[in-house]
Design a protein around this motif. Structure first.
Motif, PDB file in Angstrom:
ATOM      1  N   PHE A 439       0.869  -1.169   0.000  1.00  0.00           N
ATOM      2  CA  PHE A 439       0.000   0.000   0.000  1.00  0.00           C
ATOM      3  C   PHE A 439       0.901   1.212   0.000  1.00  0.00           C
ATOM      4  O   PHE A 439       1.781   1.339   0.842  1.00  0.00           O
ATOM      5  CB  PHE A 439      -0.893   0.010   1.252  1.00  0.00           C
ATOM      6  N   GLU A 440       0.684   2.079  -0.986  1.00  0.00           N
ATOM      7  CA  GLU A 440       1.518   3.267  -1.076  1.00  0.00           C
ATOM      8  C   GLU A 440       0.713   4.489  -0.664  1.00  0.00           C
ATOM      9  O   GLU A 440      -0.323   4.775  -1.239  1.00  0.00           O
ATOM     10  CB  GLU A 440       1.992   3.434  -2.524  1.00  0.00           C
ATOM     11  N   ARG A 441       1.205   5.161   0.340  1.00  0.00           N
ATOM     12  CA  ARG A 441       0.532   6.383   0.805  1.00  0.00           C
ATOM     13  C   ARG A 441       0.881   7.529  -0.115  1.00  0.00           C
ATOM     14  O   ARG A 441       2.040   7.720  -0.473  1.00  0.00           O
ATOM     15  CB  ARG A 441       1.025   6.739   2.202  1.00  0.00           C
ATOM     16  N   THR A 442      -0.147   8.320  -0.486  1.00  0.00           N
ATOM     17  CA  THR A 442       0.159   9.450  -1.350  1.00  0.00           C
ATOM     18  C   THR A 442      -0.123  10.778  -0.669  1.00  0.00           C
ATOM     19  O   THR A 442       0.314  11.819  -1.145  1.00  0.00           O
ATOM     20  CB  THR A 442      -0.657   9.377  -2.654  1.00  0.00           C
ATOM     21  N   GLY A 443      -0.875  10.755   0.412  1.00  0.00           N
ATOM     22  CA  GLY A 443      -1.168  12.032   1.067  1.00  0.00           C
ATOM     23  C   GLY A 443      -2.171  11.866   2.173  1.00  0.00           C
ATOM     24  O   GLY A 443      -2.512  10.739   2.571  1.00  0.00           O
ATOM     25  N   ILE A 444      -2.643  12.984   2.655  1.00  0.00           N
ATOM     26  CA  ILE A 444      -3.619  12.953   3.736  1.00  0.00           C
ATOM     27  C   ILE A 444      -4.610  14.094   3.546  1.00  0.00           C
ATOM     28  O   ILE A 444      -4.230  15.216   3.214  1.00  0.00           O
ATOM     29  CB  ILE A 444      -2.887  12.999   5.107  1.00  0.00           C
ATOM     30  N   GLU A 445      -5.904  13.786   3.667  1.00  0.00           N
ATOM     31  CA  GLU A 445      -6.958  14.804   3.519  1.00  0.00           C
ATOM     32  C   GLU A 445      -6.971  15.677   4.778  1.00  0.00           C
ATOM     33  O   GLU A 445      -6.498  15.250   5.825  1.00  0.00           O
ATOM     34  CB  GLU A 445      -8.317  14.100   3.405  1.00  0.00           C
ATOM     35  N   ASP A 447      -9.328  16.159   6.719  1.00  0.00           N
ATOM     36  CA  ASP A 447     -10.046  15.492   7.811  1.00  0.00           C
ATOM     37  C   ASP A 447      -9.272  14.291   8.371  1.00  0.00           C
ATOM     38  O   ASP A 447      -9.778  13.536   9.200  1.00  0.00           O
ATOM     39  CB  ASP A 447     -11.437  15.049   7.346  1.00  0.00           C
ATOM     40  N   GLY A 448      -8.042  14.093   7.897  1.00  0.00           N
ATOM     41  CA  GLY A 448      -7.221  13.013   8.449  1.00  0.00           C
ATOM     42  C   GLY A 448      -7.253  11.736   7.626  1.00  0.00           C
ATOM     43  O   GLY A 448      -6.494  10.803   7.889  1.00  0.00           O
ATOM     44  N   THR A 449      -8.156  11.651   6.650  1.00  0.00           N
ATOM     45  CA  THR A 449      -8.234  10.450   5.826  1.00  0.00           C
ATOM     46  C   THR A 449      -6.928  10.255   5.054  1.00  0.00           C
ATOM     47  O   THR A 449      -6.426  11.193   4.430  1.00  0.00           O
ATOM     48  CB  THR A 449      -9.400  10.571   4.809  1.00  0.00           C
ATOM     49  N   ILE A 450      -6.413   9.053   5.129  1.00  0.00           N
ATOM     50  CA  ILE A 450      -5.156   8.781   4.447  1.00  0.00           C
ATOM     51  C   ILE A 450      -5.409   8.355   3.009  1.00  0.00           C
ATOM     52  O   ILE A 450      -6.246   7.490   2.738  1.00  0.00           O
ATOM     53  CB  ILE A 450      -4.361   7.718   5.222  1.00  0.00           C
ATOM     54  N   LEU A 451      -4.732   9.005   2.098  1.00  0.00           N
ATOM     55  CA  LEU A 451      -4.885   8.694   0.682  1.00  0.00           C
ATOM     56  C   LEU A 451      -3.773   7.751   0.242  1.00  0.00           C
ATOM     57  O   LEU A 451      -2.666   7.805   0.767  1.00  0.00           O
ATOM     58  CB  LEU A 451      -4.798   9.977  -0.147  1.00  0.00           C
ATOM     59  N   GLY A 452      -4.097   6.909  -0.732  1.00  0.00           N
ATOM     60  CA  GLY A 452      -3.071   6.002  -1.236  1.00  0.00           C
ATOM     61  C   GLY A 452      -3.676   4.939  -2.113  1.00  0.00           C
ATOM     62  O   GLY A 452      -4.869   4.962  -2.398  1.00  0.00           O
TER      63      GLY A 452
END
Ligand code: ADP
Ligand code: MG
Length: 484
Positions: A439-445, A447-452
């Motif tokens: 799982f590659e993380r790309t960022g964070i919203e 509201d704290g939601t982790i994008l990836g």
């Protein structure tokens, strides 16, 4: 009819009780409330946590009043109910009995409650007598996964990966201790100053652990992992974003072709859930034996034998460890062995089982990465007292374990399979690992939601030929594809 549940013999019936002095004047409904004094009192027991919903003074006072009435009535109920008869009584009869005793007592105490307060009181008392008091609503709430108690006034709950402070409280430490005692004595265990912590299981299958003062400094610490009847299956997990469809295809091939799999992760990261879901890829014709400290797995196959280890009794005797179960399991002609969680000395038998024909065995382990899982295995072997040179130890691990699946609970509460790593062998003294998906993380919203996204690492599986031989001809593209 009520008499059935009342104690007979020497116990004085309700009516004969002298009316005890009221513990606090605020109990009397028609007396003018003294908000400042009450508010001061309440303040000392309320935790200073901003997340707590602010209550008005009036509401606090009302709650306190109800609490005190409840405590007095609970005492009376215990004195007057025939606890042995309770076992066989119907819920309706019991509720009727409780409300009759309460009505009588409220009259004597000269306390006036409105209909709603009376209903709440009766409900709470029913939970006190029959169940686990303030915990009952949380236990019944299906959205709650974990209940974590830090002393009587701070009860946290975990919903969808997020921890919040609930507005449920115990009256005081004594109240909390009484509920703890009720739970542990039901399973023939004890918790007190000399044995300050205990594991138990609630009748609904939930896991329970308590540690009491003085080891627990600010009041008893309790953790309850709720038992989920509905386990998530592979398609649920894909739908919830725990892993991608490509990863599911890969895992199906891995389990069906009998690779030995370790699911690694932290507490509550979804290890057991993953193990349970993966087990669905096992063929119905295989004989599977499961070994757990607390039976949680729910395998769907036809041929499953379940074992649960047993802690020692109060005298310290009669323990049956996971290792005992595992050793016996090896004599029971299993095709696969599944150990719920490998924590200690059983590791050596687990690895041996994996190395000696019980391919396709699976377990979980508490570790933060595939590499960490390997060192945890080494540590467990070292701790089990077996003298083995490091190289031999690693050779044993390297040949036993084929796959490490890393589960993770991310900061936003989501649970994801952050890595699938193959154990490819040894190079010198080092176990070689090859990650195939991650799982590659790309960022964070905001509201704290982790994008990836999930992605293959581009490396073809070390087991690709084996998969092919067994009829799982996975397209090479799955190891490259990126999934948003
Ligand atoms: N991918 C997921 N999505 C949502 N909930 C999950 C997921 N995986 C696990 N859960 C829930 O999280 C809780 C903890 O999972 P569990 O498998 O018992 O963790 P562990 O064995 O690592 O302690 C359970 O209530 C389970 O239903
Ligand atoms: Mg678990």
């Amino acid at each position: 009819m009520f008499a059935r549940y009342k104690k007979t013999g020497s116990t004085t019936p309700v009516k004969a009780h002298a009316v005890p002095p009221l513990p606090d004047k605020t109990l009397v409904a028609d007396e003018a409330p003294r908000p400042s004094a009450a508010a001061r009192m309440v303040k000392t027991v309320q935790p200073k946590v901003s997340a707590r919903v602010e209550m008005s003074d009036k509401e606090r006072l009302r709650r306190r009043k109800l609490d005190q009435v409840k405590s007095e009535l609970h005492k009376r109920l215990l004195e007057n109910l025939n606890l042995a008869a309770l076992e066989t009584a119907s819920e309706a009869d019991l509720r009727a009995e409780i409300s009759s005793i309460t009505a009588e007592a409220l009259g004597e105490l000269n306390v006036v409650l409105n209909t709603e307060e009376r209903a709440t009181l009766n409900q709470d008392l029913y939970f006190e007598v029959m169940g686990l008091g303030p915990l009952e609503p949380l236990l019944k709430d299906d959205s709650v996964n974990d209940i974590l108690i830090n002393g009587p006034h701070r009860i946290f709950v975990e919903r969808a990966g997020k921890l919040t402070l609930s507005d449920v409280t115990f009256r005081d430490e004594k109240h909390l201790m009484r509920i703890i005692d009720k739970i542990v004595s039901a399973v023939g265990r004890r918790v007190d100053e000399s044995t300050p912590y205990v594991d138990a299981r609630l009748s609904d299958g939930s896991r329970f652990n308590a540690m009491v003062p003085p080891i627990a400094v600010d009041g008893s610490l309790v953790s309850i992992r709720k038992f989920k009847k509905e386990k998530l299956n592979v398609s649920d997990l894909v739908r919830y974003g725990a892993f991608s469809e490509e990863m599911a295809m890969y895992l199906e091939a891995a389990v069906a072709t009998r690779l030995n799999v370790i699911v690694s992760g932290g507490t509550g990261s979804g290890k057991t859930t993953t193990l349970n879901a993966l087990s669905s890829f096992i063929d119905n014709s295989e004989r599977i034996l499961t070994i757990e400290d607390t039976a949680e797995l729910q395998l769907q196959q036809e041929h499953v034998g379940r074992m649960e280890s047993r802690p020692p009794n109060v005298e310290g005797k009669g323990a049956v460890t996971q290792r005992d179960c595992l050793r016996n399991a090896l004599r029971m002609r299993p095709d696969r062995i599944i150990v719920g969680e490998t924590r200690g000395e059983e590791v050596i038998d687990m690895l041996q089982a994996m190395n000696t024909g019980h391919d396709g065995s699976m377990t979980t382990i508490h570790a933060n990465s595939a590499r960490d899982a390997v060192s945890r295995l080494e540590n467990m072997i070292a701790m089990s007292g077996i003298e083995m040179p490091l190289k031999a130890m690693r050779a044993q691990i390297g040949s036993a374990v084929n796959l490490i699946v890393q589960a993770n609970r991310l900061q936003d509460g989501s649970r994801r399979m952050t890595s699938i790593t193959e154990v490819t062998g040894m190079e010198g003294e080092v176990i070689t690992l090859q990650e195939v998906f991650r799982f590659e993380r790309t960022g964070i919203e905001p509201d704290g939601t982790i994008l990836g996204h999930f992605t293959g690492t581009g490396l073809r599986s070390h087991y690709a030929d084996r998969f092919k031989r067994w009829g799982y001809d996975l397209p090479a593209s799955i190891y490259n594809e990126v999934r948003e």
